[in-house]
Enzyme design. Structure first.
Site, mmCIF file in Angstrom:
data_model
loop_
_atom_site.group_PDB
_atom_site.id
_atom_site.type_symbol
_atom_site.label_atom_id
_atom_site.label_comp_id
_atom_site.label_asym_id
_atom_site.label_seq_id
_atom_site.Cartn_x
_atom_site.Cartn_y
_atom_site.Cartn_z
ATOM 1 N N GLY A 1 0.673 -1.166 0.001
ATOM 2 C CA GLY A 1 -0.107 0.105 0.195
ATOM 3 C C GLY A 1 0.674 1.326 0.145
ATOM 4 O O GLY A 1 1.836 1.276 -0.355
ATOM 5 N N SER B 1 9.063 5.677 -5.142
ATOM 6 C CA SER B 1 8.539 4.713 -6.282
ATOM 7 C C SER B 1 8.381 5.448 -7.327
ATOM 8 O O SER B 1 7.536 6.342 -7.443
ATOM 9 C CB SER B 1 7.417 3.914 -5.729
ATOM 10 O OG SER B 1 7.717 3.015 -4.877
ATOM 11 N N CYS C 1 18.604 -10.619 -1.318
ATOM 12 C CA CYS C 1 17.628 -11.950 -1.233
ATOM 13 C C CYS C 1 17.663 -12.554 -2.733
ATOM 14 O O CYS C 1 17.507 -13.854 -2.790
ATOM 15 C CB CYS C 1 16.378 -11.746 -0.730
ATOM 16 S SG CYS C 1 15.277 -10.881 -1.514
ATOM 17 N N ASP D 1 7.423 -10.994 1.129
ATOM 18 C CA ASP D 1 6.588 -9.934 0.368
ATOM 19 C C ASP D 1 5.986 -10.414 -0.652
ATOM 20 O O ASP D 1 4.652 -10.082 -1.283
ATOM 21 C CB ASP D 1 7.313 -8.704 0.207
ATOM 22 C CG ASP D 1 6.518 -7.642 -0.201
ATOM 23 O OD1 ASP D 1 5.199 -7.391 -0.166
ATOM 24 O OD2 ASP D 1 7.197 -6.734 -1.118
ATOM 25 N N CYS E 1 14.822 -14.689 -8.054
ATOM 26 C CA CYS E 1 13.715 -14.920 -7.027
ATOM 27 C C CYS E 1 12.700 -16.073 -7.481
ATOM 28 O O CYS E 1 12.286 -16.188 -8.393
ATOM 29 C CB CYS E 1 12.840 -13.575 -7.140
ATOM 30 S SG CYS E 1 11.525 -13.557 -6.024
#
Length: 407
Positions: free
Chosen positions: A72, A127, A273, A295, A349
């Site tokens: 959000g 962003s 990651c 996430d 990922c």
């Protein structure tokens, strides 16, 4: 496999999936289907906030504890929410140092927000997908209007109060075609730390029992890659175009996360990651306190606990979460095993692993060809950079050396 997790980051989504804009590619907006009751109770309450802060500090073995506020859109909770967070951090921090990171679309940022963020040393992640053309391609208001001017107004307030910021750019089907336009724009607005995040989503024909259509990698029903996803090889070319310019002109003055993390991995150190051998160190907390393994895996089967009932280290080292963490390594595509760039890629990922490998398993990364295109090109140059850095060579001399040797 012994993979006990002792170091972690717990990113908070205090507004859940609630946002003030409607990015066409946002994978998180539909997560509201998982919490239908939060249409009227969507904010993280005071009890959950206090448990998050108290346990995040207490269970960190490190002297530095990071708090990452995302969404959000985190500004929707208002400044008073974060004033309370700072108050609680000061109560529980003891001798530990606290960092606050705040990811926002910038639309609500004004002088009041910027003053607060500066006074409390927040690092802002803004962003933005590039210039007006690129940003407005997918990042629009709920009525389909441009967000660019409001974003730039927010950025002006951040600059006015000298708030430290970096930029997060989603590389999608539009801006992947314009690498230097995107990169030069980000530099012009003052970003000195740039992150490029490749985008791919698959959409199923029918929603699942939770109302979700953007699917997990292991989904085997009818689906297709969304039109806003970046083509794989195009993403590799995007990175290479920027890398070639960066290494000759901006190395040492502008930092690009993608390149920095790769070189860190080449040095044999833990890195981001996405390119580490295993996952599991980056967990998230939803507004009601629910904790998920990642996430990108906010699905019921990946919920590992709740901050109001559970301590962090036990759930991080639960069989469920350790299995999730290790699957990145144990479910590596057979095509990755002997690949020359695997040591700095590690299959990418897990969220993006849905292509069919040569042995018929659907565990090959969608961005495989893009990663190979980029890393095969860039790692020889990065090796030279590392050698020169280890000799304490200045950035100016490194750029000159690289230019004469490789270009």
């Amino acid at each position: 496999m012994n993979n006990r997790i002792e170091h972690f980051q717990l990113m908070a989504k205090p507004s859940g999936a609630v946002c003030n804009i409607d990015c066409s590619y946002c994978f998180y907006l539909e997560k509201e289907h998982l919490y239908p009751e939060r249409k009227s109770h969507w904010k993280m309450d005071s009890v959950t906030l206090e448990n998050y802060i108290k346990k995040n500090i207490k269970e960190h073995k490190d002297d530095v504890v990071d708090f990452m506020w995302q969404g959000g859109e985190p500004t929707l909770l208002g400044i008073d929410f974060y004033k309370d967070a700072i108050r609680l951090q000061n109560i529980y921090k003891e001798r530990k140092h606290i960092n606050n990171y705040f990811q926002t679309n910038g639309i609500n940022i004004n002088d009041e927000w910027a003053k607060f963020l500066k006074e409390n040393n927040f690092l802002v992640g803004l962003s933005i997908d590039g210039d007006r053309i690129s940003n407005d391609s997918h990042r629009k208001t709920r009525s389909g209007k441009s967000t660019f001017d409001a974003l730039m107004s927010g950025l002006a307030s951040l600059k006015k109060f000298k708030v430290e910021f970096n930029t997060l750019t989603v590389v999608n089907s539009e801006n992947v075609k314009r690498p230097m336009d995107v990169y030069n724009f980000l530099k012009r607005i003052g970003s000195q730390y740039i992150q490029f995040i490749p985008l791919v989503e698959r959409k199923s024909s029918l929603a699942d029992e939770n109302g979700l259509t953007l699917i997990k990698p292991d989904f085997i029903g009818k689906s297709e890659v969304t039109e806003w996803s970046s083509p794989s090889k195009a993403y590799g070319n995007f990175l290479n175009t920027i890398f070639d310019h960066w290494v000759q002109n901006d190395l040492g003055s502008t930092f690009v996360m993608n390149f920095e993390q790769t070189m860190t991995k080449m040095l044999g150190r833990p890195s981001g990651c996405v390119i580490n051998e295993t996952c599991g160190g980056n967990i998230i907390i939803e507004a009601n306190g629910d904790i998920y393994s990642c996430d990108h895996f906010v699905y019921p089967e990946n919920k590992i606990g709740n901050i109001n009932k559970d301590d962090l280290l036990p759930i991080l080292n639960s069989e469920q979460h350790i299995d999730f963490s290790n699957q990145k390594q144990t479910n590596l595509s057979v095509d990755c095993v002997d690949c020359i760039v695997r040591p700095v890629c590690n299959g990418g990922c897990p969220k993006h692993r849905f292509l069919i490998s040569s042995n018929g398993k659907p565990n090959k990364n969608y961005f495989c060809s893009g990663y190979y295109t980029h890393l095969h090109h860039a790692t020889p140059i990065m090796s030279e950079i590392i050698t020169l850095l280890q000799k304490n060579t200045t950035s100016t001399k490194i750029r000159k050396n690289i230019k004469s040797k490789f270009f």
